[in-house]
Design a protein around this motif. Structure first.
Motif, PDB file in Angstrom:
ATOM      1  N   ARG A 187       0.835  -1.194   0.000  1.00  0.00           N
ATOM      2  CA  ARG A 187       0.000   0.000   0.000  1.00  0.00           C
ATOM      3  C   ARG A 187       0.871   1.246   0.000  1.00  0.00           C
ATOM      4  NH1 ARG A 187      -4.110   1.061   4.764  1.00  0.00           N
ATOM      5  NH2 ARG A 187      -2.306   2.029   5.657  1.00  0.00           N
ATOM      6  N   SER A 188       0.502   2.187  -0.787  1.00  0.00           N
ATOM      7  CA  SER A 188       1.288   3.402  -0.943  1.00  0.00           C
ATOM      8  C   SER A 188       1.198   4.269   0.312  1.00  0.00           C
ATOM      9  CB  SER A 188       0.772   4.188  -2.138  1.00  0.00           C
ATOM     10  OG  SER A 188       1.404   5.428  -2.222  1.00  0.00           O
ATOM     11  N   GLN A 189       2.257   5.037   0.537  1.00  0.00           N
ATOM     12  CA  GLN A 189       2.281   5.950   1.666  1.00  0.00           C
ATOM     13  C   GLN A 189       1.431   7.187   1.406  1.00  0.00           C
ATOM     14  OE1 GLN A 189       3.804   5.279   4.566  1.00  0.00           O
ATOM     15  NE2 GLN A 189       4.467   3.304   3.782  1.00  0.00           N
TER      16      GLN A 189
END
Length: 159
Positions: A16-18
């Motif tokens: 999951r992207s930051q």
């Protein structure tokens, strides 16, 4: 097997992207800004269309009730209430869209199959068959994840 499942969940979280929390925060701020800019227009349209609404708003929109001025508009209590209501509705709609786009949890699939409401043996067999199929899919998924984990461990050991 549960160890492989936990590892798979950790991998999903790592992927999951930051930027997701930042984008969510920007979405919330933009919805609130749009609501506060659109609220006076909505209240004015309501005043024009409904005379009873106009009378009630005039009672609430006295000069001493004016809260603040922004972007050429003076916001009264009615405008702020309309903005808060509109922002809640828009946020709820956007949350539902995001939840629908993300989909359900794979581990909860078995629980989504409802048991039969009658004691019909045919319905019970069908229910058990569906649950067994979902269990077999889970077993295959865990085996696949375990193989991936073993390959990664071998790579680390060799490298």
């Amino acid at each position: 097997m549960s160890v492989a499942r936990r590892e798979a969940e950790k991998e999903k979280l790592k992927k999951r992207s930051q930027l997701v929390p930042v984008l969510a925060f920007v979405l919330v701020l933009s919805v609130i800004a749009i609501s506060f800019l659109a609220a006076p227009l909505i209240v004015d349209t309501g005043k024009e269309k409904n005379e009873d609404f106009n009378q009630r708003v005039l009672e609430a929109e006295l000069k001493q009730n004016e809260l603040f001025k922004f972007a050429g508009n003076s916001y009264s209590r009615v405008d702020v209430a309309a903005a808060v209501f509109l922002s809640i509705v828009l946020l709820a709609i956007s949350f539902m869209i995001v939840a629908a786009a993300l989909g359900g949890d794979f581990s909860r699939k078995e629980e989504s199959v409802l048991p039969p409401t009658t004691n019909d043996p045919k319905a019970i067999r069908k229910y058990e068959k569906k649950r067994d199929k979902i269990r077999q899919q889970k077993i295959k998924e865990v085996k696949r994840l375990k193989e991936i984990q073993d390959r990664e461990m071998r790579k680390r050991g060799q490298g």
